[in-house]
Motif scaffolding. Sequence first.
Motif, mmCIF file in Angstrom:
data_model
loop_
_atom_site.group_PDB
_atom_site.id
_atom_site.type_symbol
_atom_site.label_atom_id
_atom_site.label_comp_id
_atom_site.label_asym_id
_atom_site.label_seq_id
_atom_site.Cartn_x
_atom_site.Cartn_y
_atom_site.Cartn_z
ATOM 1 N N SER A 1 -16.270 34.202 -38.408
ATOM 2 C CA SER A 1 -17.021 33.819 -37.104
ATOM 3 C C SER A 1 -17.233 32.230 -37.393
ATOM 4 N N VAL A 2 -17.612 31.528 -36.371
ATOM 5 C CA VAL A 2 -17.769 30.104 -36.591
ATOM 6 C C VAL A 2 -19.194 29.814 -36.815
ATOM 7 N N SER A 3 -19.203 28.852 -37.478
ATOM 8 C CA SER A 3 -20.681 28.420 -38.220
ATOM 9 C C SER A 3 -21.763 28.161 -36.775
ATOM 10 N N GLY A 4 -22.897 29.222 -36.834
ATOM 11 C CA GLY A 4 -23.670 29.086 -35.929
ATOM 12 C C GLY A 4 -23.589 29.865 -34.656
ATOM 13 N N ARG A 5 -22.283 30.653 -34.733
ATOM 14 C CA ARG A 5 -22.071 31.647 -33.634
ATOM 15 C C ARG A 5 -22.221 32.927 -34.291
ATOM 16 N N PHE A 6 -23.221 33.699 -33.929
ATOM 17 C CA PHE A 6 -23.714 34.808 -34.422
ATOM 18 C C PHE A 6 -23.303 35.099 -35.796
ATOM 19 N N GLN A 7 -23.821 33.937 -36.792
ATOM 20 C CA GLN A 7 -23.867 33.833 -38.041
ATOM 21 C C GLN A 7 -24.947 34.702 -38.610
ATOM 22 N N GLY B 1 -35.135 46.382 -42.748
ATOM 23 C CA GLY B 1 -34.278 47.048 -41.793
ATOM 24 C C GLY B 1 -34.330 46.333 -40.526
ATOM 25 N N ASP B 2 -35.362 45.507 -40.443
ATOM 26 C CA ASP B 2 -35.538 44.737 -38.920
ATOM 27 C C ASP B 2 -34.537 43.471 -38.917
ATOM 28 N N ILE B 3 -34.416 42.960 -37.742
ATOM 29 C CA ILE B 3 -33.358 42.029 -37.142
ATOM 30 C C ILE B 3 -34.188 40.919 -36.605
ATOM 31 N N ILE B 4 -34.013 39.670 -37.192
ATOM 32 C CA ILE B 4 -34.306 38.194 -36.683
ATOM 33 C C ILE B 4 -33.375 37.541 -36.033
ATOM 34 N N LEU B 5 -33.581 37.194 -34.723
ATOM 35 C CA LEU B 5 -32.235 36.417 -34.059
ATOM 36 C C LEU B 5 -33.156 34.977 -34.018
ATOM 37 N N ILE B 6 -32.496 33.872 -34.391
ATOM 38 C CA ILE B 6 -32.763 32.562 -34.182
ATOM 39 C C ILE B 6 -32.064 31.735 -33.440
ATOM 40 N N ALA B 7 -32.216 31.700 -32.093
ATOM 41 C CA ALA B 7 -31.494 31.248 -30.950
ATOM 42 C C ALA B 7 -31.587 29.623 -30.587
ATOM 43 N N GLY B 8 -30.497 29.234 -30.043
ATOM 44 C CA GLY B 8 -30.578 27.862 -29.371
ATOM 45 C C GLY B 8 -29.921 26.614 -30.107
ATOM 46 N N LYS B 9 -30.004 26.623 -31.717
ATOM 47 C CA LYS B 9 -29.256 25.466 -32.121
ATOM 48 C C LYS B 9 -28.053 25.630 -32.873
ATOM 49 N N GLY B 10 -28.078 27.240 -33.402
ATOM 50 C CA GLY B 10 -26.684 27.390 -33.995
ATOM 51 C C GLY B 10 -26.216 26.359 -35.103
ATOM 52 N N HIS B 11 -25.110 25.798 -35.132
ATOM 53 C CA HIS B 11 -24.568 25.080 -35.997
ATOM 54 C C HIS B 11 -25.243 23.819 -36.157
ATOM 55 N N ASN C 1 -34.186 42.601 -49.142
ATOM 56 C CA ASN C 1 -34.797 43.731 -48.739
ATOM 57 C C ASN C 1 -34.392 44.234 -47.330
ATOM 58 N N LYS C 2 -33.021 43.968 -47.150
ATOM 59 C CA LYS C 2 -32.441 44.411 -45.992
ATOM 60 C C LYS C 2 -33.003 43.974 -44.622
ATOM 61 N N ILE C 3 -33.602 42.658 -44.477
ATOM 62 C CA ILE C 3 -33.593 42.261 -43.133
ATOM 63 C C ILE C 3 -32.575 41.493 -42.838
ATOM 64 N N THR C 4 -31.951 41.586 -41.610
ATOM 65 C CA THR C 4 -30.697 40.898 -40.855
ATOM 66 C C THR C 4 -31.255 39.845 -40.199
ATOM 67 N N ALA C 5 -30.756 38.579 -40.541
ATOM 68 C CA ALA C 5 -31.191 37.234 -39.771
ATOM 69 C C ALA C 5 -29.852 37.001 -39.056
ATOM 70 N N ILE C 6 -29.883 36.542 -37.865
ATOM 71 C CA ILE C 6 -28.689 36.006 -36.985
ATOM 72 C C ILE C 6 -29.047 34.725 -36.357
ATOM 73 N N VAL C 7 -28.334 33.772 -36.760
ATOM 74 C CA VAL C 7 -28.526 32.491 -36.033
ATOM 75 C C VAL C 7 -27.248 32.224 -35.140
ATOM 76 N N THR D 1 -16.547 26.798 -28.155
ATOM 77 C CA THR D 1 -16.349 26.487 -29.732
ATOM 78 C C THR D 1 -15.678 27.651 -30.485
ATOM 79 N N THR D 2 -15.938 28.767 -30.108
ATOM 80 C CA THR D 2 -15.543 30.033 -30.846
ATOM 81 C C THR D 2 -13.878 29.859 -30.461
ATOM 82 N N ILE D 3 -13.488 30.020 -29.313
ATOM 83 C CA ILE D 3 -12.332 30.222 -28.956
ATOM 84 C C ILE D 3 -11.185 29.102 -29.532
ATOM 85 N N ALA D 4 -11.758 27.818 -29.352
ATOM 86 C CA ALA D 4 -11.081 26.858 -29.824
ATOM 87 C C ALA D 4 -10.834 26.718 -31.484
ATOM 88 N N THR D 5 -12.305 26.881 -31.915
ATOM 89 C CA THR D 5 -12.089 26.994 -33.510
ATOM 90 C C THR D 5 -11.238 28.148 -34.160
#
Length: 487
Positions: A325-331, A449-459, A337-343, A117-121
């Motif tokens: 970046s593409v929607s739902g790909r390391f978005q 300063g913490d990081i949250i990763l929410i993985a699996g469903k993306g876009h 309060n400086k918490i990073t959330a990555i989907v 998806t990332t390459i094609a988009t």
Amino acid sequence: MIELKDILYKVAINAVVGNTVININKIEFDSREIEKNDVFVAIRGSVSDGHNFIQKAIDQGAIVVVCEELPKTKIDTVTYIVAENTQSALAIMGSNFYGNPSENLKLVGVTGTNGKTTIATLLYQLFKKAGFKVGLLSTVKILVDTKEYKATHTTPDSLTINRYLNEMSEAGVEYCFMEVSSHGIHQKRTEGLEFTGGIFTNLSHDHLDYHNTFKEYRDVKKVFFDELSANAFALINKDDKNGAFMLQNTKAKTYGYALKSYADFRGQILENSIEGLLLKLNDHEVWAKLIGSFNAYNLLAIFGAAELLGLETLETLRLLSDLKSVSGRFQYLISDNKITAIVDYAHTPDALKNVLETINDIRTNNETLVTVVGCGGDRDKMKRPVMGNIAARLSNKAIFTSDNPRTENPGQIIEDIEKGVEPQDYKKTLSITDRKQAIKTACQLAETGDIILIAGKGHETYQEINGERFDFNDFEIVKEELKKLNK
């Protein structure tokens, strides 16, 4: 109107019963869509067999039936075409029906487990910015230049592909970038298409619910490269051990890209941070807004494809630095309060490992990394404990939750994931079946300063439970939950 004989060109036919010099309306493989003077193609699917619906199709007006086996009772006014393979016949007939539109533009297929998806988009983005009319056939969306359609499959059915390609051709589109899934290859959906090039990203554990073994999955991917013409290019990731295998027997001109091996398109990561990547591509330095080594591979593939399609090198590099970046790909977002959330769409062990290793590479380790992850129901069960192991091992805290449980019990899926967790990581994990509650808990556990990763469903903007789709958007939910914490 078009004559039946014209759409049968290049179809492998075993027998014909009736007249082929007749005008037909359109082609359908769903008997419910049949209208007067249509062609009905009987497909043997995993759920149902189209041969059981031949009479229904005739009752609704079909005057041509394409099948692998003649029905016992035949009707004089209907033409029966016995094809060697009706999936293949459908694809070739669809291409003929729409005037072989893939020959009117430069069609590039992207296949592999991760990165399609990332390459094609991003290739769509790059060529659009270069001033061309461009098309995109992807998991996330279908674009006919600027006109957008909703996507339902990674690789649509062959009639839908050709219908969109025809629309692109009529709109003056010069380049089209298309995701090519293993399902699509196996079901002959890309047969009859003229590809200008093919890109192989990587191969890891996925779709074994469909393909049964990794070897079968790998061999199906290879078919795509086997069918490329001598005028096409085949661009493969040389750092993946399956890359060279894809090129065996291909007639296409072969090229490679790599970070670790000698290749036509060689990359080096000079800097890797949450702001982006500083890369050396062949002898040129370029800054990109994308993050992580897996995106370095994606950018290399894009750079190589653009070069092979004739874009000027310095123009390609300039455009690469502007890609988003593409929607739902390391978005990602950073809260007040400086918490990073990555989907991220990471739903395979390899993809999850890549994303977590990327986060661990760019963080200082003073932060806590909280991962929220689940696995889809009615899909490959073998990867569940592997995903659990990776999430627990590479995170400070891992929350196991529902993905798209479909018809399976979500609690059972989570139990399967938990089986992969090693004893030393037990205390790092918890299980919350409700995905929204799991995301909320991750936000409550996170501090500045913490990081949250929410993985699996993306876009994806839905959650599929017991055959129903409910509105659900990981990115919007985590944004809302973090906003509540700021109040």
